[in-house]
Design an enzyme around this catalytic site. Structure first.
Site, PDB file in Angstrom:
ATOM      1  N   PHE A  26      -1.576  -8.119   5.812  1.00  0.00           N
ATOM      2  CA  PHE A  26      -1.465  -9.527   6.189  1.00  0.00           C
ATOM      3  C   PHE A  26      -2.807 -10.130   6.602  1.00  0.00           C
ATOM      4  O   PHE A  26      -3.054 -11.317   6.393  1.00  0.00           O
ATOM      5  CB  PHE A  26      -0.437  -9.691   7.311  1.00  0.00           C
ATOM      6  N   TYR A  52       3.975  -4.415   3.606  1.00  0.00           N
ATOM      7  CA  TYR A  52       2.772  -4.797   4.342  1.00  0.00           C
ATOM      8  C   TYR A  52       3.050  -4.866   5.828  1.00  0.00           C
ATOM      9  O   TYR A  52       4.192  -4.963   6.265  1.00  0.00           O
ATOM     10  CB  TYR A  52       2.206  -6.132   3.839  1.00  0.00           C
ATOM     11  N   CYS A  53       1.979  -4.804   6.592  1.00  0.00           N
ATOM     12  CA  CYS A  53       2.029  -5.036   8.039  1.00  0.00           C
ATOM     13  C   CYS A  53       0.803  -5.876   8.369  1.00  0.00           C
ATOM     14  O   CYS A  53       0.283  -6.585   7.507  1.00  0.00           O
ATOM     15  CB  CYS A  53       2.057  -3.717   8.818  1.00  0.00           C
ATOM     16  N   ARG A  54       0.317  -5.814   9.574  1.00  0.00           N
ATOM     17  CA  ARG A  54      -0.847  -6.618   9.926  1.00  0.00           C
ATOM     18  C   ARG A  54      -2.120  -6.059   9.309  1.00  0.00           C
ATOM     19  O   ARG A  54      -2.855  -6.764   8.653  1.00  0.00           O
ATOM     20  CB  ARG A  54      -1.001  -6.701  11.456  1.00  0.00           C
TER      21      ARG A  54
END
Length: 121
Positions: A109, A80-82
């Site tokens: 996120f 995952y990332c933002r």
């Protein structure tokens, strides 16, 4: 550096790549066994708050590797990332390195936070 630029241009020019990535819903994450949660945001973003038990492997560092880091081998990986862009790039790289068990966290996120799920600092 040339490899990195070409990689980003290819992905930006071909949006269907992101749609083909396997997804894991946040609800499913706690049910998975032997999963490694990988946060590909910057160390500063990770320090500000991350999913419990996630490791930080920044996208830039991951992309520069020619082989999969040992910690990722033989693991089911949820990345995952933002918001999804960096995690999509990371998964394309992981897939290109030959790893078969991976997915992207649905909503990344931002969704995790919106749903009020636990966050570690």
């Amino acid at each position: 550096m040339r490899y990195l630029i070409c990689f980003f241009l290819l992905l930006a020019a071909w949006p269907p790549l992101a749609n083909e990535l396997p997804q894991t819903d946040p609800e499913q994450l706690s049910e998975l066994k032997n999963v490694l949660i990988v946060d590909v945001r910057t160390p500063e973003e990770y320090a500000a708050g991350h999913i419990p038990n996630a490791i930080n492997l920044p996208l830039q560092q991951l992309i520069e590797t020619k082989t999969l880091p040992a910690i990722l081998a033989d693991q089911t990986i949820v990345v995952y990332c933002r918001s999804g862009r960096r995690s999509g790039l990371a998964l394309q790289h992981i897939k290109a390195l030959g790893h078969a068990q991976f997915s992207q966290l649905s909503g990344d996120f931002l969704l995790w936070q919106q749903q009020g799920r636990p966050i570690e600092h």
